[in-house]
Design an enzyme around this catalytic site. Structure first.
Site, PDB file in Angstrom:
ATOM      1  N   ASP A   1       0.814  -1.214   0.000  1.00  0.00           N
ATOM      2  CA  ASP A   1       0.000   0.000   0.000  1.00  0.00           C
ATOM      3  C   ASP A   1       0.846   1.262   0.000  1.00  0.00           C
ATOM      4  OD1 ASP A   1      -1.900  -1.949   0.310  1.00  0.00           O
ATOM      5  OD2 ASP A   1      -3.002  -0.926   1.882  1.00  0.00           O
TER       6      ASP A   1
ATOM      7  N   ASP B   1      -8.029   5.075  11.770  1.00  0.00           N
ATOM      8  CA  ASP B   1      -6.670   5.605  11.746  1.00  0.00           C
ATOM      9  C   ASP B   1      -6.544   6.915  10.985  1.00  0.00           C
ATOM     10  OD1 ASP B   1      -5.513   3.766  13.386  1.00  0.00           O
ATOM     11  OD2 ASP B   1      -4.782   2.464  11.787  1.00  0.00           O
TER      12      ASP B   1
ATOM     13  N   SER C   1      -5.514  -8.332   7.630  1.00  0.00           N
ATOM     14  CA  SER C   1      -4.900  -7.021   7.767  1.00  0.00           C
ATOM     15  C   SER C   1      -4.363  -6.947   9.187  1.00  0.00           C
ATOM     16  CB  SER C   1      -5.933  -5.917   7.519  1.00  0.00           C
ATOM     17  OG  SER C   1      -5.380  -4.652   7.817  1.00  0.00           O
TER      18      SER C   1
END
Length: 402
Positions: free
Chosen positions: A16, A125, A179
């Site tokens: 990412d 986040d 994740s």
């Protein structure tokens, strides 16, 4: 977009953020500074340097922040006994304000006019990072690629990476289906089969702890020494904050302690199922409450308990740098001046049992008063009669109404 000249990216070296790095350069035609923080995630971070260099980055920051993380963020939070929605020990939440702080500092050092992160537009986040940025540098520009680009699937990210020559070894197959986010306080798991709240997590998912049923048949005893509300030694051996947490993670994990499976309410509005391993934090929470039980005045302790859910929500929602958190922290830290002593714990098959607590100078426990034996006049039991009558007065008046 042309106004952005240089941006500091929170960079892990994974798929990412590697795609984000290249996307920032293309989209904003700007210089990118990478920042990779070692918060105790247990991974080699130098490969992130090589990946950043391969993508043309000139200014690369890789920093060991483990001691600062535990000393200035984890320990203050544990002085408050903070736990979100009765279960979550805030392992991810407490890491974000430190990363945000260091990004802003690097932006100042390098003359960058923007910061960027890899958090998605669905999670907490993004809020935590950006509230931190703005709380520390009001005029900073923030770039959140997941809210701007159209690379909204793993397949699109992989295609973008391949078309731009971005190394993605180990990302196509064989990796974890979850994740994950790790630091010295915890490791979290989301996605995959966990998106079904009825599905039990696979045993192979857990990284830091054994299953309680497979833990040793013999209990482990440890003693934690507290000074000013923080653990400073284990079994009499002085340790730094990071050493304390690393040691507790190891010994607690080996005893099957710290696993959690919850559905939590995210700040952005949705419910999310996640699994967490927080072995050391689970031990510290139990031990801290134990030492407070003999060193804090009753009303002091009850006031802290009333404030705790608010404090936990503040941390969870990303307001670490807010005036209300700072004010609450000042009050909490004032209560910790006399939280000194030793707690003895028994760790056994997923359980943390307090078996002893003592404080030579700061204990409020008086055995002469509390005893069931003759207290030699230390407590006049007849005084309780008037106490009860006065407190029963409103109940008696109310009862007469029928």
């Amino acid at each position: 977009m042309s106004e952005i000249k240089k941006v500091v990216l929170a960079y892990s070296g994974g798929l990412d953020t590697s795609v984000i790095l290249q996307w920032l350069k293309e989209t904003y035609d700007c210089e990118v500074v990478t920042f990779t923080a070692d918060l105790g995630q247990g991974e080699e971070l130098e490969p992130a340097r090589a990946k950043a260099e391969a993508l043309g980055v000139k200014e690369i920051y890789i920093e060991d922040l483990r001691e600062e993380f535990v000393r200035d963020f984890v320990f203050p939070m544990f002085r408050a006994n903070a736990i979100y929605e009765g279960e979550y020990l805030l392992g991810t939440s407490i890491a974000r304000p430190l990363i945000a702080k260091r990004q802003v500092e690097i932006a100042r050092e390098t003359g960058a006019d923007a910061v960027s992160h890899g958090a998605t537009g669905k999670g907490n986040d993004q809020v935590r990072f950006e509230l931190g940025y703005y709380g520390l540098e009001p005029n900073i520009k923030v770039i959140a690629p997941w809210r701007e680009w159209d690379l909204l699937s793993r397949e699109k990210l992989l295609r973008y990476a391949e078309s731009h020559g971005i190394s993605i070894e180990g990302k196509k197959k064989g990796g974890s289906p979850y994740s994950m986010d790790a630091n010295l306080l915890h490791i979290s798991y989301e996605g995959g089969i966990l998106e079904d709240p009825w599905a039990e997590a696979e045993e192979s998912m857990w990284r830091w702890s054994v299953a309680p049923e497979n833990a040793p048949d013999k209990p482990t005893y440890i003693e934690l020494t507290y000074r000013g509300g923080d653990v400073v030694a284990i079994d009499g051996e002085e340790m730094t904050p990071a050493q304390v947490l690393a040691y507790l993670n190891k010994v607690a994990g080996a005893n099957g302690i710290g696993r959690l499976d919850i559905v939590e309410n995210r700040y952005v509005g949705m419910k999310s199922r996640g699994c967490y391993e927080t072995p050391g934090g689970t031990v510290m929470l139990r031990a801290h409450r134990a030492i407070e039980s003999i060193t804090l005045d009753r009303e002091e302790a009850h006031l802290k308990d009333e404030l705790m859910p608010r404090y936990a929500s503040i941390v969870y929602n990303g307001y670490w740098w807010s005036p209300e958190r700072r004010a609450m922290q000042a009050l909490i830290d004032e209560t910790q001046r006399r939280v000194n002593g030793v707690v003895r714990l028994k760790l056994y098959k997923g359980n943390v049992v307090v078996v002893g607590r003592k404080s030579e100078k700061d204990s409020l426990f008086d055995a002469n008063i509390a005893t069931f034996e003759d207290d030699a006049g230390a407590y006049n039991q007849k005084d309780a009669e008037g106490f009860i009558r006065l407190n029963a007065l409103r109940l008696k008046v109310g009862a007469k109404r029928g």
